[in-house]
Scaffold this motif. Structure first.
Motif, PDB file in Angstrom:
ATOM      1  N   VAL A 194       0.842  -1.205   0.000  1.00 38.69           N
ATOM      2  CA  VAL A 194       0.000   0.000   0.000  1.00 38.69           C
ATOM      3  C   VAL A 194       0.875   1.253   0.000  1.00 38.69           C
ATOM      4  N   SER A 198       1.230   4.038  -3.042  1.00 45.06           N
ATOM      5  CA  SER A 198       0.995   5.450  -2.746  1.00 45.06           C
ATOM      6  C   SER A 198       2.167   6.315  -3.192  1.00 45.06           C
ATOM      7  N   ALA A 351      -6.033   0.059  -6.407  1.00 42.35           N
ATOM      8  CA  ALA A 351      -5.718  -0.169  -4.996  1.00 42.35           C
ATOM      9  C   ALA A 351      -5.409   1.170  -4.348  1.00 42.35           C
ATOM     10  N   THR A 352      -6.326   1.625  -3.529  1.00 43.42           N
ATOM     11  CA  THR A 352      -6.124   2.877  -2.805  1.00 43.42           C
ATOM     12  C   THR A 352      -7.019   2.862  -1.580  1.00 43.42           C
ATOM     13  N   PRO A 353      -6.531   3.344  -0.458  1.00 42.59           N
ATOM     14  CA  PRO A 353      -7.356   3.315   0.752  1.00 42.59           C
ATOM     15  C   PRO A 353      -8.688   4.036   0.551  1.00 42.59           C
ATOM     16  N   THR A 364      -6.376  -3.535  -0.004  1.00 42.96           N
ATOM     17  CA  THR A 364      -6.581  -2.870   1.283  1.00 42.96           C
ATOM     18  C   THR A 364      -7.702  -3.499   2.103  1.00 42.96           C
ATOM     19  N   LEU A 401      -5.519   3.070   7.347  1.00 46.43           N
ATOM     20  CA  LEU A 401      -5.807   3.487   5.976  1.00 46.43           C
ATOM     21  C   LEU A 401      -5.386   4.917   5.666  1.00 46.43           C
TER      22      LEU A 401
END
Length: 509
Positions: A194, A198, A351-353, A364, A401
């Motif tokens: 993660v 980012s 894929a991102t919080p 996540t 997150l």
């Protein structure tokens, strides 16, 4: 002259089947009533529904735990020990119902009835509280539910931590220590990925993700998706609700409920695919188990392994994008007509919080489960009470997150589960890990999942699941099923390796 052993055993078996049928009938009626309450029942129906469910629950509990049923199971158990019963299905039924009886006998019937009434009431309050962002109205139910479950856990096994008792009820053999080891291993894989995404990952540009697709169009699309996932219209129906779910009523009868957001069609798409996995499991149980205690899924972890397999392993695979895009284009050509398979694959795997668990991406997602697990443990240990939950939630969302929670409706009120159960959430992550271990086992058995997904005909994969998982119903516990299907005990390494490989490739890390 007395009865022969065979005649006596036949009489016991007949009485046992009659007991099973009476229990099943009440379970069926309770499921129908609950499904109605979550989908089409009016707001003011909750009190009457709760009363009806409480009565049915009391009757079920009394049937299962009464003197006559206890004596019957005792005689059957003695017959098994004496070698007078050899039929494998009957042996499994006796073993399963005897365990159900042992665990139910410790709960007084009046408390079983009151629990059903309490959860029916709390579910109705939750639905309204989420809509109005009103945690305070729901808060007292959390404390009542937790205290009741702690008391019931002490009845089941006073020597164990109450939370461990409920973790084991949802997944036999699991406890907090086992989940701690599992989550530690998953965390070591997920958190660095993660962070890397980012810092270095490039997110796809997909403005069509929020394009308007009407309620009417999405309803029609939903039915075609269910067919694509292998569900037969004669076995299933579709309803609409705030929180997607599914329920298996009997062999040949499973229901799916979804929600529709007109500016987020993929939310409905993946809700349908996910719930189709649950429904397929229930429908795939051996028909010989119909209306017996073996009907239905064996555990929440195995159930979630089916829904997550459908949703992620199949539904978000690159190979499946062609068939999926075909359905989307058929119903919303103005949105998906120019979208390519590669573009859909990248968008379906962003894929991102995010704040909402049911909308979370595959990577996540386990972080959402970990924060709920942390809060449940604190509630059961006495470190926290319901009034502490919003602040704890917001703190853990920030920690796990990196997000700020704007309101409780998008935070601690987002899930229905805490209106009826605790100890269930960890099985969502465990199910994802189970399903990762299925794929190499399928490959070993000659089922190339990429080829199956690309063809748009999932039959070979579904047959593998039916043979190795579904058909057994409640006849085997999770650990036995996983080892039997995969040739080795559960190992979370398969899941961690899968996530690392998939998302490293997607984001060129």
């Amino acid at each position: 002259m007395g009865e022969s052993p065979t005649m006596a055993t036949n009489d016991l078996t007949t009485r046992f089947r009659e007991l099973e049928h009476k229990l099943w009938t009440r379970e069926y009626l309770m499921k129908i009533t609950s499904f109605d309450g979550a989908t089409v029942a009016p707001e003011n129906s909750a009190a009457s529904r709760g009363e009806a469910l409480g009565t049915l629950s009391g009757e079920h509990h009394e049937l299962l735990t009464g003197t006559e049923a206890q004596e019957l199971l005792g005689e059957l158990t003695a017959a098994v020990k004496a070698g007078d019963i050899s039929d494998p299905q009957l042996l499994a039924e006796i073993r399963t119902l005897a365990r159900d009886q042992r665990e139910a006998c410790v709960i007084p019937t009046e408390e079983a009835e009151e629990w059903t009434r309490l959860t029916c009431e709390s579910q109705a309050v939750w639905h309204k509280a989420k809509t109005t962002n009103d945690w305070v109205s729901f808060e007292p139910y959390i404390d009542r539910l937790v205290e009741t479950l702690k008391r019931h856990a002490s009845y089941i096994d006073s020597t164990r931590d109450p939370y461990d008792v409920w973790l084991d009820q949802y997944e036999r053999g699991m406890n907090a220590a086992a989940y701690d080891r599992f989550f530690d291993q998953v965390r070591e894989t997920v958190v660095p990925l993660v962070h890397a995404i980012s810092e270095r990952g490039e997110q796809p540009d997909a403005p069509w993700l929020t394009a308007h697709v009407s309620d009417a169009v999405q309803r029609e699309l939903s039915y075609d998706l269910m067919k694509l996932m292998g569900l037969a219209p004669a076995d299933t129906t579709l309803a609409f609700t705030e929180h997607p779910f599914s329920e298996g009523f009997s062999v040949g009868d499973a229901r799916v409920a979804t929600h529709i957001y007109e500016d987020n069609v993929l939310s409905n798409v993946y809700s349908i695919i996910h719930e189709s996995g649950h429904a397929s499991y229930e429908l795939g149980v051996n028909p010989a188990y119909a209306r017996t205690c073996l009907e239905g899924g064996t555990s929440m972890g195995i159930h979630e392994s089916q829904s997550r397999f459908f949703e992620n392993t199949v539904g978000r695979s690159r190979a499946f994008m062609g068939p999926l895009l075909g359905v989307l284009r058929a119903h919303a050509p103005e949105v998906y007509g120019d979208v390519t398979e590669d573009e859909l694959y990248r968008a379906a795997n962003i894929a991102t919080p995010s704040l909402i668990r049911t909308e979370a991406d595959e990577l996540t997602y386990p972080l959402h489960i970990m924060l709920r697990y942390d809060i449940e443990r604190m509630l059961f240990s006495g470190e926290a009470t319901a009034k502490d939950v919003p602040a704890l939630w917001n703190k853990l969302v920030k920690q796990y997150l990196g997000l700020d929670v704007p309101n409780d409706a998008q935070g601690c009120l987002q899930d229905i589960h805490w209106s009826e159960s605790f100890g269930y959430f960890p099985t969502y992550a465990l199910g994802s890990a189970y399903d990762a271990q299925y794929v190499p086992a399928m490959q070993r058995d000659g089922v190339n999942l990429d080829d199956v997904c690309a063809s748009g005909d999932l039959t070979r994969a579904l047959e593998w699941l039916r043979t190795n998982i579904w058909q057994w119903g409640r006849g085997k516990d999770a650990a036995e099923l996983v080892e039997g299907a995969c040739g080795a005990p559960f190992d979370a390494t398969f899941y961690c390796d899968y996530l690392a490989r998939k998302f490293s490739e997607l984001y060129k890390l």
